[in-house]
Scaffold this motif. Sequence first.
Motif, mmCIF file in Angstrom:
data_model
loop_
_atom_site.group_PDB
_atom_site.id
_atom_site.type_symbol
_atom_site.label_atom_id
_atom_site.label_comp_id
_atom_site.label_asym_id
_atom_site.label_seq_id
_atom_site.Cartn_x
_atom_site.Cartn_y
_atom_site.Cartn_z
ATOM 1 N N ARG A 288 -69.089 18.782 -21.996
ATOM 2 C CA ARG A 288 -69.345 17.910 -20.661
ATOM 3 C C ARG A 288 -68.121 18.152 -20.003
ATOM 4 N N PRO A 289 -66.717 17.962 -20.679
ATOM 5 C CA PRO A 289 -65.540 18.205 -19.723
ATOM 6 C C PRO A 289 -65.396 19.637 -19.491
ATOM 7 N N TRP A 290 -65.932 20.507 -20.279
ATOM 8 C CA TRP A 290 -65.832 22.231 -20.023
ATOM 9 C C TRP A 290 -66.852 22.142 -18.826
ATOM 10 N N LEU A 291 -67.794 21.716 -18.801
ATOM 11 C CA LEU A 291 -68.770 22.023 -17.655
ATOM 12 C C LEU A 291 -68.034 21.515 -16.233
ATOM 13 N N ASN A 292 -67.612 20.264 -16.499
ATOM 14 C CA ASN A 292 -66.908 19.853 -15.019
ATOM 15 C C ASN A 292 -65.820 20.862 -14.795
ATOM 16 N N ARG A 293 -64.943 21.195 -15.721
ATOM 17 C CA ARG A 293 -64.026 22.122 -15.447
ATOM 18 C C ARG A 293 -64.289 23.452 -14.973
ATOM 19 N N LEU A 294 -65.562 23.908 -15.304
ATOM 20 C CA LEU A 294 -66.225 25.231 -14.640
ATOM 21 C C LEU A 294 -66.635 25.003 -13.229
ATOM 22 N N THR B 75 -63.459 25.073 -11.326
ATOM 23 C CA THR B 75 -62.684 26.407 -11.337
ATOM 24 C C THR B 75 -63.623 27.516 -10.463
ATOM 25 N N VAL B 76 -64.849 27.343 -10.281
ATOM 26 C CA VAL B 76 -65.773 28.250 -9.447
ATOM 27 C C VAL B 76 -65.319 27.840 -7.802
ATOM 28 N N LEU B 77 -65.359 26.474 -7.636
ATOM 29 C CA LEU B 77 -65.158 26.038 -6.336
ATOM 30 C C LEU B 77 -63.864 26.546 -5.819
ATOM 31 N N LEU B 78 -62.858 26.306 -6.787
ATOM 32 C CA LEU B 78 -61.395 26.745 -6.130
ATOM 33 C C LEU B 78 -61.293 28.206 -6.149
ATOM 34 N N ALA B 79 -61.770 28.829 -6.963
ATOM 35 C CA ALA B 79 -61.803 30.235 -7.062
ATOM 36 C C ALA B 79 -62.482 30.944 -5.560
ATOM 37 N N VAL C 5 -65.827 30.377 -22.868
ATOM 38 C CA VAL C 5 -64.533 30.410 -22.286
ATOM 39 C C VAL C 5 -64.743 30.603 -20.887
ATOM 40 N N ILE C 6 -63.892 29.910 -20.009
ATOM 41 C CA ILE C 6 -63.748 30.157 -18.453
ATOM 42 C C ILE C 6 -62.340 31.002 -18.483
ATOM 43 N N LEU C 7 -62.481 32.198 -17.535
ATOM 44 C CA LEU C 7 -61.446 33.030 -17.206
ATOM 45 C C LEU C 7 -61.030 32.829 -15.791
ATOM 46 N N PRO C 8 -60.248 31.876 -15.567
ATOM 47 C CA PRO C 8 -59.984 31.889 -14.001
ATOM 48 C C PRO C 8 -59.119 33.135 -13.599
ATOM 49 N N GLN C 9 -59.168 33.597 -12.256
ATOM 50 C CA GLN C 9 -58.791 34.533 -11.503
ATOM 51 C C GLN C 9 -59.046 36.049 -12.355
ATOM 52 N N THR C 10 -60.034 36.099 -13.010
ATOM 53 C CA THR C 10 -60.207 37.393 -13.890
ATOM 54 C C THR C 10 -61.542 37.991 -13.284
ATOM 55 N N ASP C 11 -61.331 39.391 -12.944
ATOM 56 C CA ASP C 11 -62.751 40.179 -12.552
ATOM 57 C C ASP C 11 -63.336 40.696 -13.521
ATOM 58 N N ASP C 12 -64.489 41.350 -13.224
ATOM 59 C CA ASP C 12 -65.437 41.941 -14.223
ATOM 60 C C ASP C 12 -64.734 43.044 -15.523
ATOM 61 N N ALA C 13 -63.651 43.600 -14.977
ATOM 62 C CA ALA C 13 -63.102 44.355 -15.756
ATOM 63 C C ALA C 13 -62.241 43.710 -16.533
ATOM 64 N N GLY C 14 -61.299 42.948 -16.045
ATOM 65 C CA GLY C 14 -60.730 41.885 -17.100
ATOM 66 C C GLY C 14 -61.357 41.139 -17.830
ATOM 67 N N GLY D 248 -61.024 32.928 -2.524
ATOM 68 C CA GLY D 248 -61.481 34.173 -2.534
ATOM 69 C C GLY D 248 -60.944 35.083 -3.827
ATOM 70 N N MET D 249 -60.861 34.356 -4.802
ATOM 71 C CA MET D 249 -60.957 34.842 -6.346
ATOM 72 C C MET D 249 -61.895 35.064 -7.171
ATOM 73 N N ALA D 250 -61.847 35.849 -8.196
ATOM 74 C CA ALA D 250 -63.019 36.056 -9.106
ATOM 75 C C ALA D 250 -62.561 35.091 -10.273
ATOM 76 N N THR D 251 -63.855 34.586 -10.940
ATOM 77 C CA THR D 251 -63.904 33.942 -11.987
ATOM 78 C C THR D 251 -64.827 34.293 -12.824
ATOM 79 N N SER D 252 -64.594 34.369 -14.161
ATOM 80 C CA SER D 252 -65.550 34.923 -15.360
ATOM 81 C C SER D 252 -65.593 34.000 -16.375
ATOM 82 N N VAL D 253 -67.033 34.083 -16.978
ATOM 83 C CA VAL D 253 -66.984 33.221 -17.899
ATOM 84 C C VAL D 253 -67.812 34.033 -19.424
ATOM 85 N N LEU D 254 -67.293 33.538 -20.355
ATOM 86 C CA LEU D 254 -67.901 34.089 -21.600
ATOM 87 C C LEU D 254 -68.667 33.148 -22.400
ATOM 88 N N VAL D 255 -69.789 33.447 -22.999
ATOM 89 C CA VAL D 255 -70.726 32.873 -23.863
ATOM 90 C C VAL D 255 -70.433 33.498 -25.162
#
Length: 473
Positions: free
Chosen positions: A300-306, A309-313, A373-382, A317-324
């Motif tokens: 639950r707190p992870w989903l809140n953080r996601l 993070t998406v809204l702030l990014a 995993v949430i990866l803030p300010q990380t584009d698809d290559a990173g 104008g920054m990218a955000t990536s997620v890993l499952v």
Amino acid sequence: MARIRTQSPTSGHTVLVVDDDSELRATIIQLLSGDGHEVIGAAKGSDAVQICQNRQVHLMLLDYFMPGMTGEEVIRQVRAFDQDLQIVLQTGYASEKPPRQMMRELDIQGFHDKSEGPDKMLVWVDAALKTFRQMRVIQASRSGLEYILKATPELHRLQPLDDLLKGVLLQIQGLVGFSSACVATFEHAMVSLMQEETLTIRVGTGRFDSGAWEDLSDHEQALVWTAVQTGESHLGAQVVLPLKAGQRSVGVVLVDNPVHLEGDRHLLEIFAAQAAVAIENVRLYTLATTDDLTGLMNKRPWLNRLSETVLLAARGGMATSVLVLDLDHFKGVNDHYGHLAGDQVLKAVGLALRQQLRVTDVGGRYGGEELMVILPQTDDAGCLVIAERLRAVIEALRIPWEGQELRVTVSIGCATVGPMGQADVASVRAQESDLELLARADTALYVAKAGGRNRVSQSGCPAASVAPCVEFR
């Protein structure tokens, strides 16, 4: 009978003797020097004012009648810039005003008739300097209390425990100063303490920087345990402050060679109580938000953080990536080795993730063997680079279990959103929500599973009508 005088150790006080009678002034200086005071002489009121402006004087013995400036005029000028200086007014003549009235009007601490002799003067000196010392203690306590009040919001800010403990040391350094100090904590807050309970030094400075309990001397360990078990602080060459939140003992602070201890012990104990409550709050927050097996954030707190993070990014104008991530054939580990072995695997994988992720990344446990995993300010290559590094690290794990080494692999799905650049929340939601981003990463995970496991699969751009996936292995 005049008292027999011997040379006393240095008192630490500075006394200014102001009198136009040079012989009397020299006699008083000799008397006060014998009591260990640093004594300065002045023949005129104007000289006395200048001395008080240029250096700190604790007590001024001031003649009332002097040429140029009277004692009353000197007092009024000095009080304009120094309210703490203790002043004893002296006179050899009858005053036009009663002594009590003079003390009230001029804000002085004593009025000495020279005809009463030196012993009476020395009594006034002792009384005035005692008052000065008491004022210093009160001022130190007031300053310390103000310091604590300013530090309290920072202490109670939610933050990692080690960051909080470093902050505790910094605040104590501001209160007492030190060459070395450390904070030791129990793994869990204890209500009752037994000698076999262990303390761990979490943070330390100076000679405690190594953070090893064994590096403390037997004397230091004994001081710490005494303070913890009695709940009472120890002040001296070493300061020991037990950290108690109510009846719960959470740890202890050890300070080596404090620079100053003008404030009373109650001030330090107030700070220690605030620090203990802050530590306990961080622990409670950690229990509520952290999975105790993997050490990652709960769902639950992870989903809140996601979502945040998406809204702030998007606003920036920054990218955000997620890993499952999903452990391959994890059910087989449980079935063959048992659930305790499965727990050991999850624990090892969680630790590996925490060690590999950046400070700004947020790992979480979605459920079972599925991690995120949430990866803030990380584009698809990173994102792809980080995912592959995590896959390789987990594949290389050798997890000891009952004389064997368990091995495990992981499949990873990746998805990236942005940069978009819109500041409007509604526009952000219209493009892709946090849950839609997570769903794309989950879809990419299933592609990795279907492709043979132990691989990374990356979802394509969400703007495409069909989001393709690219496998990386």
